[in-house]
Design a protein around this motif. Structure first.
Motif, PDB file in Angstrom:
ATOM      1  N   ALA A 238       0.806  -1.223  -0.110  1.00 42.49           N
ATOM      2  CA  ALA A 238      -0.129   0.352   0.179  1.00 42.49           C
ATOM      3  C   ALA A 238       1.239   1.499  -0.338  1.00 42.49           C
ATOM      4  O   ALA A 238       1.074   2.045  -0.809  1.00 42.49           O
ATOM      5  CB  ALA A 238      -1.146  -0.188   1.287  1.00 42.49           C
ATOM      6  N   ILE A 239       2.308   1.404   0.865  1.00 46.11           N
ATOM      7  CA  ILE A 239       2.842   2.706   1.300  1.00 46.11           C
ATOM      8  C   ILE A 239       3.592   2.575  -0.405  1.00 46.11           C
ATOM      9  O   ILE A 239       3.505   3.551  -1.509  1.00 46.11           O
ATOM     10  CB  ILE A 239       4.030   1.993   1.842  1.00 46.11           C
ATOM     11  CG1 ILE A 239       3.193   1.798   3.171  1.00 46.11           C
ATOM     12  CG2 ILE A 239       5.082   3.338   1.379  1.00 46.11           C
ATOM     13  CD1 ILE A 239       4.288   1.677   4.485  1.00 46.11           C
ATOM     14  N   GLY A 240       4.538   1.670  -1.326  1.00 50.71           N
ATOM     15  CA  GLY A 240       4.907   1.373  -2.274  1.00 50.71           C
ATOM     16  C   GLY A 240       4.106   2.295  -3.392  1.00 50.71           C
ATOM     17  O   GLY A 240       4.229   2.819  -4.508  1.00 50.71           O
ATOM     18  N   GLY A 241       1.922   1.691  -3.585  1.00 50.14           N
ATOM     19  CA  GLY A 241       1.713   2.442  -4.494  1.00 50.14           C
ATOM     20  C   GLY A 241       0.690   3.792  -4.505  1.00 50.14           C
ATOM     21  O   GLY A 241       0.838   4.000  -5.378  1.00 50.14           O
ATOM     22  N   LEU A 242       0.849   3.478  -3.374  1.00 51.44           N
ATOM     23  CA  LEU A 242       0.248   5.004  -3.026  1.00 51.44           C
ATOM     24  C   LEU A 242       1.415   6.240  -3.816  1.00 51.44           C
ATOM     25  O   LEU A 242       1.292   7.260  -3.584  1.00 51.44           O
ATOM     26  CB  LEU A 242      -0.023   5.642  -1.703  1.00 51.44           C
ATOM     27  CG  LEU A 242      -1.101   5.218  -1.170  1.00 51.44           C
ATOM     28  CD1 LEU A 242      -1.491   5.039   0.822  1.00 51.44           C
ATOM     29  CD2 LEU A 242      -2.299   5.824  -1.734  1.00 51.44           C
ATOM     30  N   GLY A 243       2.920   5.346  -3.263  1.00 49.65           N
ATOM     31  CA  GLY A 243       4.451   6.522  -3.194  1.00 49.65           C
ATOM     32  C   GLY A 243       3.771   7.058  -4.754  1.00 49.65           C
ATOM     33  O   GLY A 243       4.272   7.762  -5.441  1.00 49.65           O
ATOM     34  N   THR A 244       4.091   5.834  -5.737  1.00 47.12           N
ATOM     35  CA  THR A 244       3.871   5.744  -6.862  1.00 47.12           C
ATOM     36  C   THR A 244       2.538   6.904  -7.775  1.00 47.12           C
ATOM     37  O   THR A 244       3.148   7.313  -8.461  1.00 47.12           O
ATOM     38  CB  THR A 244       3.648   3.697  -7.505  1.00 47.12           C
ATOM     39  OG1 THR A 244       4.658   3.191  -6.884  1.00 47.12           O
ATOM     40  CG2 THR A 244       3.840   4.541  -8.844  1.00 47.12           C
TER      41      THR A 244
END
Length: 262
Positions: free
Chosen positions: A235-241
């Motif tokens: 979720a963190i990676g997706g939101l950051g991207t």
């Protein structure tokens, strides 16, 4: 001689999808077979377990509330950092006296990691929420300031002299010469700042927060809910991207002149 169809190179999107699928495949092999070659996969859940956990969490409200709180924190902190960072960078890049006064503070404070700010932020700010916002704000601020300064410094002096010879005032030079020339660097600083703001936010949420995706991930580790750890990380990676992509899309219309001149 038989004719064979020409070999068509895969598109960039196809290559990226295949690269992700390959990583998932390696992850599955490592977790199912409990591989241990320097990195241990004994306690790492398989992609199937993580996917099932995502489905279960998506059906509830808990994960969505954590995500919403984190997004709100990043959005507020990033907007403040963008406004102050661009303004400070333009002034520092244009006026030497301002740069000489402010750059020592930036160079001293910039290398300090977000985790190191947490104890002082808790002491300085009245609530944990404000301290998390402050840490996130600092993470986004420094890349924006430095890239803006770099963009202003790259403005060609001959263009400034030409504008002055035509009778342009300082405010006109700033608006029509310096700012357009610095926009590519400012856009880069905004994209970098968005990524760093997520890193800083998570550090604050893990240590001093009670809500947010960083807090969710850390609590999952404390409760030995390993699939949820990976869900939080994804979720963190997706939101950051996604947020970085949105920043690039938002700044793209300001750079159309650059593409047209090539």
């Amino acid at each position: 001689m038989p004719k064979f169809p020409p070999i068509v190179a895969p598109g960039r999107t196809t290559i990226r999808i295949l690269a992700i699928l390959a990583a998932i495949g390696l992850w599955h092999l490592g977790s199912v077979n409990h591989l241990s070659f320097g990195l241990s996969f004994e306690n790492v859940p398989s992609p199937v377990r993580v996917a099932a956990e995502i489905v279960d969490l998506a059906a509830g409200r808990d994960i969505w509330s954590h995500l919403l709180i984190s997004v709100q924190r990043v959005a507020l902190s990033f907007v403040l950092a963008a406004i102050l960072g661009i303004a400070a960078g333009l002034v520092m890049g244009r006026y030497r006296i301002a740069r000489d006064i402010l750059i020592p503070y930036i160079e001293i404070l910039r290398p300090i990691p977000a985790v190191a700010w947490i104890p002082l932020a808790i002491l300085m700010w009245p609530t944990e929420e404000s301290s998390i916002l402050f840490i996130t704000f600092l993470g986004a601020l420094f890349p924006i300031v430095l890239n803006t300064i770099h963009g202003v410094e790259q403005t060609q002096a001959i263009l400034v002299r030409a504008a002055r010879s035509l009778g342009a005032r300082e405010v006109d030079i700033f608006r029509h010469v310096v700012l357009p020339g610095a926009l590519p660097s400012i856009a880069t600083g905004l994209a970098i700042g968005m990524g760093v703001s997520w890193f800083s936010l998570l550090a604050g949420e893990i240590i001093s927060g009670q809500y947010g995706i960083g807090y969710f991930t850390w609590v999952s580790y404390s409760l030995v809910q390993y699939p949820r750890i990976i869900v939080g990380m994804l979720a963190i990676g997706g939101l950051g991207t996604l947020s970085t992509w949105l920043v690039r899309r938002a700044t793209a219309p300001l750079l159309t002149w650059q593409a047209g001149g090539r």
